[in-house]
Design a protein around this motif. Sequence first.
Motif, PDB file in Angstrom:
ATOM      1  N   GLU A   1       6.444  -2.614  -6.291  1.00  0.00           N
ATOM      2  CA  GLU A   1       7.021  -1.392  -6.846  1.00  0.00           C
ATOM      3  C   GLU A   1       8.534  -1.332  -6.670  1.00  0.00           C
ATOM      4  O   GLU A   1       9.260  -0.886  -7.556  1.00  0.00           O
TER       5      GLU A   1
ATOM      6  N   PHE B   1      -0.725   3.027  -8.376  1.00  0.00           N
ATOM      7  CA  PHE B   1       0.464   2.948  -7.539  1.00  0.00           C
ATOM      8  C   PHE B   1       0.083   2.472  -6.145  1.00  0.00           C
ATOM      9  O   PHE B   1      -1.073   2.586  -5.730  1.00  0.00           O
TER      10      PHE B   1
ATOM     11  N   LEU C   1       1.193   9.509  -6.088  1.00  0.00           N
ATOM     12  CA  LEU C   1       2.550   8.999  -6.025  1.00  0.00           C
ATOM     13  C   LEU C   1       3.438  10.024  -5.316  1.00  0.00           C
ATOM     14  O   LEU C   1       3.501  11.180  -5.729  1.00  0.00           O
TER      15      LEU C   1
ATOM     16  N   SER D   1       9.270   9.250  -4.791  1.00  0.00           N
ATOM     17  CA  SER D   1       9.334   7.995  -5.538  1.00  0.00           C
ATOM     18  C   SER D   1      10.374   8.084  -6.652  1.00  0.00           C
ATOM     19  O   SER D   1      10.374   9.032  -7.439  1.00  0.00           O
TER      20      SER D   1
END
Length: 315
Positions: A241, A261, A266, A270
């Motif tokens: 990521e 994710f 999430l 982020s």
Amino acid sequence: MKLLYPTSLELRPDAFTLPGVSALPYDVAAPLPAAHEDAEVLVTWGNSAEMLRGAAARMTRLQWVQSLAAGPNDVLKAGFPAHVRVTSGSGLHDHTVAEHTLGLLLVAARRFHEMRDAQRQRRWPGHLGGLQPDRPKGAFRTLQDARVLIWGFGSIGQRLAPLLTMLGAEVRGVARSAGERAGFPVFAADALPELLPETDALVMILPSSPETRHALSAALLAHLPRHAWVVNVGRGDTLDEGALVAALQQRRLGGAALDVFETEPLPESSPLWALENVIISPHAAGGRPQGAEALIRDNVARFLAGEPLRNLVAR
């Protein structure tokens, strides 16, 4: 034989209860009642980690766990003894995940996410309408003649590929071994450095395992063209990521459409949330197993007959 089935899904026990089988419902979010600890078969769907750990510790007669998830990582992490067989729900999510993936690709290509943003601002995005190039080079604007690479060419990928070809895309797959599957060319992962530069959209449908962790690394991301999109509907930890965020922020990628994710939900912190070239869906591609009763019935019949179970997971 005593079988426990979850109330987290509307299942008809008469559809999989065979002679000699007693099927009883249970709550996936609550500790397993002591009266159920003698069951030989446990069907799971959306179980809490605590419930599964308790079942692994107390179900002393358990012989088989039938997960309805395509990737039963929750069951494998729960600590069931090695003699307990685990089968997955592989095949139950093919249509829904393929349909969702097609939707994400169309949103990315036709820029519906940008149009939605403009709509909320009551702004007419003239650059998205009117006269447009048909199939511009160096851009992902249509599935017509688009080069789509599906990494993880299992049953979901094979369901998705014909949908893409009907819309004019050129589809290739990547799997553990090279060859041909369902009429599509499939390459081994060591060919990715040669395949990625010729890719307009990379679709990832990889399972989670130590071998697939961060399979899409910074090094492999660097092989993709600047206009390419990454779509991940497999597992979040198969993609680095941090490396993806850096590539997106630096405009070294066209964008990303992500359904899974590394941490779910999430986190608000982020940076993915704020990127205009990112489409986020909340692990929504699957979640609707289709044909669950038929799979359970088939495997119950196999179990009673002493035959190999479908979708047996190596442990």
